[in-house]
Design a protein around this motif. Structure first.
Motif, mmCIF file in Angstrom:
data_model
loop_
_atom_site.group_PDB
_atom_site.id
_atom_site.type_symbol
_atom_site.label_atom_id
_atom_site.label_comp_id
_atom_site.label_asym_id
_atom_site.label_seq_id
_atom_site.Cartn_x
_atom_site.Cartn_y
_atom_site.Cartn_z
ATOM 1 N N UNK A 422 -43.486 -36.238 13.791
ATOM 2 C CA UNK A 422 -43.230 -35.682 15.115
ATOM 3 C C UNK A 422 -42.337 -34.461 14.945
ATOM 4 N N UNK A 423 -42.707 -33.400 15.625
ATOM 5 C CA UNK A 423 -41.943 -32.161 15.492
ATOM 6 C C UNK A 423 -41.455 -31.742 16.872
ATOM 7 N N UNK A 424 -40.260 -31.217 16.892
ATOM 8 C CA UNK A 424 -39.686 -30.733 18.138
ATOM 9 C C UNK A 424 -40.360 -29.400 18.506
ATOM 10 N N UNK A 425 -41.007 -29.354 19.657
ATOM 11 C CA UNK A 425 -41.777 -28.147 20.014
ATOM 12 C C UNK A 425 -40.859 -26.924 20.134
ATOM 13 N N UNK A 426 -39.694 -27.121 20.726
ATOM 14 C CA UNK A 426 -38.784 -25.974 20.896
ATOM 15 C C UNK A 426 -38.370 -25.431 19.535
ATOM 16 N N UNK A 427 -38.123 -26.349 18.557
ATOM 17 C CA UNK A 427 -37.717 -25.900 17.211
ATOM 18 C C UNK A 427 -38.873 -25.166 16.537
ATOM 19 N N UNK A 428 -40.084 -25.714 16.710
ATOM 20 C CA UNK A 428 -41.262 -25.056 16.114
ATOM 21 C C UNK A 428 -41.426 -23.664 16.700
ATOM 22 N N UNK A 429 -41.224 -23.555 18.007
ATOM 23 C CA UNK A 429 -41.377 -22.244 18.646
ATOM 24 C C UNK A 429 -40.287 -21.274 18.205
ATOM 25 N N UNK A 433 -40.959 -17.839 16.453
ATOM 26 C CA UNK A 433 -40.428 -16.618 17.073
ATOM 27 C C UNK A 433 -39.716 -15.740 16.043
ATOM 28 N N UNK A 434 -39.111 -16.413 15.020
ATOM 29 C CA UNK A 434 -38.430 -15.623 13.971
ATOM 30 C C UNK A 434 -39.411 -14.682 13.275
ATOM 31 N N UNK A 435 -40.666 -15.161 13.194
ATOM 32 C CA UNK A 435 -41.675 -14.367 12.493
ATOM 33 C C UNK A 435 -42.530 -13.567 13.467
ATOM 34 N N UNK A 436 -42.256 -13.735 14.760
ATOM 35 C CA UNK A 436 -43.076 -13.101 15.790
ATOM 36 C C UNK A 436 -43.214 -11.605 15.548
ATOM 37 N N UNK A 437 -44.396 -11.086 15.794
ATOM 38 C CA UNK A 437 -44.608 -9.656 15.640
ATOM 39 C C UNK A 437 -44.859 -9.232 14.213
ATOM 40 N N UNK A 438 -44.899 -10.219 13.301
ATOM 41 C CA UNK A 438 -45.176 -9.873 11.913
ATOM 42 C C UNK A 438 -46.448 -9.065 11.757
ATOM 43 N N UNK A 439 -47.475 -9.572 12.420
ATOM 44 C CA UNK A 439 -48.775 -8.921 12.277
ATOM 45 C C UNK A 439 -48.747 -7.557 12.915
ATOM 46 N N UNK A 440 -48.182 -7.516 14.118
ATOM 47 C CA UNK A 440 -48.164 -6.264 14.867
ATOM 48 C C UNK A 440 -47.305 -5.235 14.136
ATOM 49 N N UNK A 441 -46.136 -5.684 13.665
ATOM 50 C CA UNK A 441 -45.224 -4.736 13.025
ATOM 51 C C UNK A 441 -45.506 -4.531 11.554
ATOM 52 N N UNK A 442 -46.463 -5.288 11.000
ATOM 53 C CA UNK A 442 -46.776 -5.157 9.569
ATOM 54 C C UNK A 442 -45.573 -5.529 8.721
ATOM 55 N N UNK A 443 -44.774 -6.516 9.176
ATOM 56 C CA UNK A 443 -43.543 -6.895 8.465
ATOM 57 C C UNK A 443 -43.787 -7.763 7.254
ATOM 58 N N UNK A 444 -42.834 -8.686 7.015
ATOM 59 C CA UNK A 444 -42.883 -9.517 5.812
ATOM 60 C C UNK A 444 -44.079 -10.462 5.859
#
Ligand code: HAM
Length: 459
Positions: A422-429, A433-444
């Motif tokens: 069982x995983x905490x949804x808020x923690x998963x989100x 979110x820490x990685x959010x925009x990776x694709x868009x920004x071409x980040x890590x």
């Protein structure tokens, strides 16, 4: 009645389209290491460009061009009028003439500059009789290097080509690399004359077309598929006996470079290639078995006069192109066509419609974090959703059910080990979110789906 794709064309359905992207990316990745940069030129050019560059006597120009004129000009012709040469357009039968045109037009190799190293990928069009490995629209990846006549450029091109075949999985023992030198404007006219005389002496065994073409370019007879012509041409004079000292030296240097790089090749003095622009080095990679007459999977050569023919200043050039569809056939024949890689990381399954909004939210967050994630869009049962996840080959399924959701949790299942937690949804989100925009920004590098197992708050 449904309308099918035109004769001689093929749809690249997703698996093959993915493989085309992989083929192109692998080629571009390798060629970039040799200093090549991408170029895109139009799919059609003025017809005269191909007539002048590729040659009036070639099959490609005399029989296989898709030539088009606009509706307005068509009307003019039908009414007995004429149209300007620049309004006659043809779909590109190959890439070299257009790339050289672009180099001349944009002065990409100013005097004294480093060579322009260009690579391209895309469809080519030849109105040939369709058969296995021969289409009217096919895909090529190619390179052109303009501005250097050193034999190291020829060797570099051949080495790149062979490195590409090795990287994509073509077994080297299933292919042969043929090389030849076609001479230059100093020595080739004498050779051409010798071939013409030879053909005239054997005219009764040769087809009419070869004899007609003998007047413009007798070397085209080496490509004739007519068995009588092929037999006669086997005894024709060999270019190797006519090369001038400079061409002989150039050819020898190319071979020495190839020997040094451990590339095996076969010298074939009858290899003339089907396009008239070649000078000096020509080469072709053929599949040894199983491809019939369409065994060439790539080829190219030097064309030191093409830029001038197209109205530019003298600019030596060398290039090659690889055919995608024939290479797929070669890989199939060799049993080395890899399954296209599955790239779906996770699946978010919904126990009932009440959790769909949260599922949608999570799918969006996961995609923004660089993961490839799917969810059901058809109201399928949980069992069917698991079946779908299995089919997609995902590593992780997140199951959202109303009971768990009420506590802010979701069940995460590892599809390989079948472990569940069982995983905490808020923690998963938060993690996503820490990685959010990776694709868009071409980040890590994107977050790994496995990290969701360890999302803080997991039980
Ligand atoms: P090409 O030998 O005419 O050379 O074509 C290169 C490759 O395209 C062939 O080896 C073959 O794999 C593929 N190909 C050609 N025609 C067809 C067809 N009808 N159906 C399927 N595949 C085909 C050129 O195009 C030159 N522009 C290469 C070059 C670049 N030379 C100097 N620079």
């Amino acid at each position: 009645m449904a309308i099918n794709s035109p004769e001689g064309t093929r749809d690249l359905l997703p698996d093959e389209a993915k493989f085309w992207a992989h083929f192109r990316d692998t080629a571009f990745g390798i060629f970039a290491r040799y200093g090549y940069q991408p170029i895109e030129t139009p799919l059609f050019e003025q017809t005269d460009l191909f007539v002048r560059g590729i040659g009036q006597a070639t099959d490609v120009v005399s029989k296989e061009m898709f030539t088009a004129i606009s509706g307005e000009n068509f009307k003019r012709v039908m009414e007995g009028g004429t149209i300007k040469a620049k309004s006659r357009l043809s779909l590109r039968p190959e890439g070299t003439a257009g790339v050289v045109r672009a180099v001349v037009q944009h002065d990409l190799v100013p005097q004294g500059a480093a060579p322009a190293k260009l690579m391209y990928a895309g469809p080519m069009f030849r109105a040939e009789r369709p058969q296995k490995g021969r289409q009217r629209m096919f895909n090529q990846v190619g390179i052109e290097c303009l501005g250097a006549e050193d034999p190291s450029v020829d060797a570099e091109g051949i080495i790149m080509l062979m490195r590409f075949y090795a990287a994509i999985g073509v077994p080297m023992d299933a292919t042969r690399l043929l090389v030849n030198s076609m001479g230059c404007e100093q020595c080739r006219p004498k050779y051409r004359e010798a071939v013409r005389e030879y053909m005239n002496a054997h005219a009764e065994h040769m087809c009419e077309e070869c004899m007609r073409r003998a007047e413009i370019n007798p070397l085209r007879a080496f490509d004739c598929k007519n068995p009588g012509c092929a037999e006669v041409m086997e005894g024709a004079p060999k270019i190797s006996d006519y090369l001038c000292d400079d061409c002989r030296e150039h050819y020898q240097a190319v071979k020495t470079y190839l020997d040094g790089a451990g590339i095996s090749y076969i010298e074939d003095p009858t290899l003339v290639r089907g396009l008239d622009y070649y000078t000096r080095t020509v080469f072709e990679v053929q599949v040894v078995e199983g491809m019939g007459s369409q065994s060439a999977i790539g080829g190219g050569g030097r064309y030191d006069k093409l830029a001038e023919i197209e109205g530019g200043r003298p600019t030596p050039g060398l290039g090659f192109a690889l055919g995608f569809e024939r290479m797929v056939l070669a890989l199939e024949a060799a049993g080395t066509l890899a399954d296209s890689p599955k790239r779906v990381d996770g699946y978010i399954a919904c126990v009932d419609p009440s959790v769909r909004a949260t599922a949608f939210d999570l799918v969006c967050a996961a995609r923004d974090a660089g993961l490839s994630v799917e969810m059901d869009h058809q109201g399928k049962s949980l069992k069917s959703q698991f079946k779908m996840a299995d089919k997609l080959g995902v590593r992780v399924v997140i199951v959202l059910g109303p009971d768990e959701l009420a506590q802010g949790k979701a069940r995460v299942r590892n599809m390989t080990t079948h472990a569940e937690r069982l995983v905490d949804i808020a923690a998963a989100k938060r993690l996503l979110a820490q990685f959010g925009g990776n694709l868009v920004g071409g980040g890590a590098a994107p977050v790994s789906i496995d990290a969701l197992f360890d999302a803080e708050g997991a039980e």
